[in-house]
Design a protein around this motif. Structure first.
Motif, mmCIF file in Angstrom:
data_model
loop_
_atom_site.group_PDB
_atom_site.id
_atom_site.type_symbol
_atom_site.label_atom_id
_atom_site.label_comp_id
_atom_site.label_asym_id
_atom_site.label_seq_id
_atom_site.Cartn_x
_atom_site.Cartn_y
_atom_site.Cartn_z
ATOM 1 N N CYS A 11 0.769 -1.258 -0.048
ATOM 2 C CA CYS A 11 -0.182 -0.100 -0.065
ATOM 3 C C CYS A 11 0.777 1.277 0.146
ATOM 4 O O CYS A 11 1.816 1.092 0.783
ATOM 5 C CB CYS A 11 -0.992 0.069 1.173
ATOM 6 N N GLN A 24 0.184 4.237 0.839
ATOM 7 C CA GLN A 24 -0.270 5.179 1.905
ATOM 8 C C GLN A 24 -0.342 6.313 1.200
ATOM 9 O O GLN A 24 0.237 7.722 1.414
ATOM 10 C CB GLN A 24 0.839 5.255 2.927
ATOM 11 N N CYS A 25 -1.349 6.562 0.006
ATOM 12 C CA CYS A 25 -1.287 7.809 -0.855
ATOM 13 C C CYS A 25 -1.757 9.008 0.088
ATOM 14 O O CYS A 25 -2.749 8.726 1.182
ATOM 15 C CB CYS A 25 -2.722 7.495 -1.618
ATOM 16 N N ALA A 36 -5.716 9.472 -0.939
ATOM 17 C CA ALA A 36 -5.984 8.063 -1.239
ATOM 18 C C ALA A 36 -7.340 7.814 -1.468
ATOM 19 O O ALA A 36 -8.470 8.316 -0.917
ATOM 20 C CB ALA A 36 -5.903 7.271 0.148
ATOM 21 N N PRO A 37 -7.753 7.245 -2.749
ATOM 22 C CA PRO A 37 -8.989 6.990 -3.275
ATOM 23 C C PRO A 37 -9.975 5.827 -2.169
ATOM 24 O O PRO A 37 -10.966 6.065 -1.952
ATOM 25 C CB PRO A 37 -8.836 6.376 -4.666
ATOM 26 N N CYS A 38 -9.114 4.993 -1.758
ATOM 27 C CA CYS A 38 -9.669 4.073 -0.574
ATOM 28 C C CYS A 38 -10.586 5.130 0.762
ATOM 29 O O CYS A 38 -11.369 4.486 0.933
ATOM 30 C CB CYS A 38 -8.727 3.145 -0.157
ATOM 31 N N CYS A 76 -8.772 1.192 -4.987
ATOM 32 C CA CYS A 76 -7.433 1.261 -5.007
ATOM 33 C C CYS A 76 -6.786 1.174 -6.560
ATOM 34 O O CYS A 76 -6.934 0.120 -6.863
ATOM 35 C CB CYS A 76 -6.810 0.304 -3.993
ATOM 36 N N PRO A 77 -6.225 2.183 -7.173
ATOM 37 C CA PRO A 77 -5.808 1.814 -8.410
ATOM 38 C C PRO A 77 -4.541 0.977 -8.444
ATOM 39 O O PRO A 77 -4.312 0.497 -9.448
ATOM 40 C CB PRO A 77 -5.713 3.181 -9.038
ATOM 41 N N TYR A 78 -4.104 0.668 -7.385
ATOM 42 C CA TYR A 78 -2.841 -0.129 -7.195
ATOM 43 C C TYR A 78 -3.102 -1.437 -6.898
ATOM 44 O O TYR A 78 -2.351 -2.324 -6.606
ATOM 45 C CB TYR A 78 -1.483 0.482 -6.530
ATOM 46 N N ASN A 133 -4.033 -2.833 -3.932
ATOM 47 C CA ASN A 133 -3.178 -2.944 -2.855
ATOM 48 C C ASN A 133 -4.088 -3.561 -1.657
ATOM 49 O O ASN A 133 -3.419 -3.689 -0.483
ATOM 50 C CB ASN A 133 -2.316 -1.667 -2.421
ATOM 51 N N ARG A 134 -5.283 -3.755 -1.675
ATOM 52 C CA ARG A 134 -6.205 -4.152 -0.703
ATOM 53 C C ARG A 134 -6.780 -5.542 -0.958
ATOM 54 O O ARG A 134 -7.084 -5.909 -2.159
ATOM 55 C CB ARG A 134 -7.284 -3.069 -0.569
ATOM 56 N N LYS A 141 -4.789 -4.292 4.455
ATOM 57 C CA LYS A 141 -3.863 -3.883 3.531
ATOM 58 C C LYS A 141 -2.644 -3.561 4.396
ATOM 59 O O LYS A 141 -2.858 -3.160 5.819
ATOM 60 C CB LYS A 141 -4.097 -2.572 2.706
HETATM 61 S S1 SF4 Z 1 -4.979 0.998 -0.610
HETATM 62 FE FE1 SF4 Z 1 -4.394 2.033 -2.566
HETATM 63 S S2 SF4 Z 1 -5.473 3.659 -2.704
HETATM 64 FE FE2 SF4 Z 1 -5.533 3.427 -0.321
HETATM 65 S S3 SF4 Z 1 -3.676 4.177 0.117
HETATM 66 FE FE3 SF4 Z 1 -2.967 2.133 -0.203
HETATM 67 S S4 SF4 Z 1 -2.083 2.217 -2.350
HETATM 68 FE FE4 SF4 Z 1 -3.404 4.222 -1.883
#
Ligand code: SF4
Ligand code: SF4
Lengths: 241, 291
Positions: free
Chosen positions: A56, A58-59, A62-64, A98-100, A102-103, A140
């Protein structure tokens, strides 16, 4: 203060120690990994394999966090994005947002034990007490927030003192991972990003990830990518299975 | 897929369609269908239509979405936080629709024409529209899936819901309900044409936008989702209902069996549309492939 990580792509030796350390630190069920290794071949006729240790990001935006309808996912003041599993309703909006990718949604089949139906190891028994994972909720990487908090309470410095530093960073035998404060221009992470042209994954999403990569030949923002070639006819999606 | 290729290719989202994600697919479609039918029923002032749409939203939409949640008993956390996200607002729309709709139907039955009835019709109508709309907004807001990230998607979902609504209105009319059959058929035809147009524009703009959404379009046209796209959406959802509509126009009369078949095909088409939209939603590769 904003905690961040720098991954040196030229140092990673693909040993998977970061994944193992995280599993032990958080008693992760067998079906999930918080950090992951993405390996890819480069170089046509004489291919070499490059590896990305991802987790993750930790944007900052963060879209999440934006989509979570329960307030279970929040961004702390130190930039760590956390999930409160007691509040999560398991809607998976964050997983999809999450565009990456990561969840992970922890479904029952992802937590069947190390030896399903045979024996529950002492490690698993300890995990049930020390680090509860709730089936039906989302998980995550949290940059080992519990280590950071405990370390800071003792006056230690995350990224410098091992006790206050994420488990994967401590474990990496190749020293490919560096942790520290992105807001501090004198921190090791800030220096590496500055001097080695650190880059984030998919900056076009404007999420401002706190994980940077350095010394990688692939994906650097100034390098042409397949995705940039408008005339390339894409194949149909491999449906992921 | 080889292990080393993982996430360096386009990856489709799975959480909202595979395995238990099927419940979410049904919930999303039922929201559109129920909302569309309620609005159509308001137009015809059909109590039968209102009751059926109320049941679709309260039981199918609400039920499947609740079942989908990993911790359904905590759903109250969602409905108390409208400021957080469209998912929360959507749950609130559903609850308000169920509440306003129940009062409105009681008023329509016992106090037709009263001011209160009109007020509750307006409020339930707004909620029905919102229920049909919000699932599209939820998907539209996900920037990591470029195929969904389009303002046209909520519009498409609304029109698809209205089409289903007019279809069910035809069935109610055929069963002697309080709806004018000819008007329902006409509405159905126009909505069908509008949907064909919208689907075409949507796919065209998605494939022109960028490579990942183009991948999603290709996935539907010739990938694993192609059978559902061509059979479910094109054949059952468009060609057969259009054929029946044209035949009805030419012959001036259609047997009930044929009309009901057309409506069933339309509903399967609507379900198939939601299915492929969810199934083909894909992320960019996590790290770009080298040239
Ligand atoms: S889960 Fe995804 S969107 Fe949320 S902070 Fe982590 S990388 Fe960013
Ligand atoms: S799955 Fe949990 S953490 Fe994720 S958006 Fe839903 S309630 Fe929030």
């Amino acid at each position: 203060m904003r905690w961040g990580m720098v991954v040196d792509l030229s140092k990673c030796v693909r040993c998977y120690a970061c994944l193992a350390a995280c599993r032990i630190e958080h008693f992760l069920p067998m079906g999930i990994n918080w950090p992951r290794l993405v390996a890819l071949e480069t170089g046509g006729d004489s291919p070499t394999v490059s590896t990305y240790s991802v987790r993750c990001n930790q944007c900052k935006d963060a879209p999440c966090v934006e989509v979570c309808p329960t307030g279970a996912t929040t961004r702390r003041e130190d930039g760590v994005v956390t999930v409160d599993q007691d509040k999560c309703v398991g809607c998976r909006y964050c997983v999809v947002a999450c565009p990456y990718q990561n969840r992970t949604f922890l479904s029952k089949d992802k937590d069947q034990g190390f030896f399903p139906g045979r024996v529950v190891t002492d490690f698993e028994k300890a995990g049930k007490k020390l680090y509860k994972h709730q089936i039906g909720t989302t998980e995550k990487c949290n940059f080992c927030a519990e280590r950071i908090d405990a370390g800071l309470a003792k006056g230690l410095k995350p990224g410098i003192d091992r006790e206050a530093t994420p488990a994967c960073v401590n474990t990496c035998p190749a020293r490919a991972l560096t942790f520290g404060d992105l807001d501090d221009p004198n921190s090791e992470v800030s220096r590496l990003i500055r001097e080695k042209k650190g880059f984030q994954l998919h900056p076009e999403y404007n999420t401002d990830p706190s994980v940077y990569f350095i010394d990688g030949k692939i994906g650097q923002s100034d390098e042409p990518k397949v995705d940039d070639k408008a005339d390339k006819e894409p194949e149909a999606i491999g449906v992921g299975e | 897929m080889e292990a080393h290729q993982w996430m360096i290719h386009y990856t489709r989202q799975t959480e909202w369609i595979d395995r238990r994600g099927i419940f979410l697919w049904i919930a999303f479609y039922a929201g559109g269908l129920g909302g569309g039918l309620y609005l159509v029923s308001l137009y015809f002032n059909s109590l039968w239509g209102m009751l059926i749409s109320w049941l679709i939203i309260a039981v199918i939409k609400g039920g499947t979405h609740l079942v989908y949640l990993g911790k359904p008993l905590r759903f109250w956390r969602i409905i108390t936080r409208p400021q957080t996200s469209w998912l929360a607002r959507g749950f609130i729309f559903v609850m308000l629709f169920v509440f306003f709709g129940a009062i409105q139907m009681a008023l329509t039955y016992w106090l037709p024409g009263s001011t209160a009835e009109i007020v509750f019709k307006v409020m339930a109508g707004i909620m029905a529209f919102s229920v049909a709309l919000y699932t599209g907004i939820i998907l539209k807001n996900i920037k990591g899936v470029p195929f969904w990230n389009s303002t046209l998607l909520p519009v498409l979902f609304i029109f698809c819901g209205l089409l289903g609504g007019f279809g069910l209105a035809v069935v109610i009319a055929l069963n002697g309900g309080d709806i004018n059959l000819a008007a329902a058929e006409t509405g159905s035809r126009w909505l069908l044409l509008a949907n064909v147009l919208l689907i075409g524009i949507y796919l065209w703009q998605a494939s022109a936008k960028e490579n990942t959404s183009k991948q999603s379009v290709l996935e539907q046209l010739r990938g694993h989702s192609a059978p559902i796209f061509w059979i479910g959406i094109v054949l059952l959802g468009i060609v057969i209902p259009l054929g029946i509509a044209l035949a009805g126009l030419i012959m001036n009369h259609m047997s009930s069996i044929v009309l009901v078949t057309g409506v069933a095909c339309e509903i399967i088409g609507g379900l198939a549309l939601r299915y492929v939209v969810l199934k083909a939603g894909a992320y960019k590769p996590l790290v770009a492939k080298p040239q």
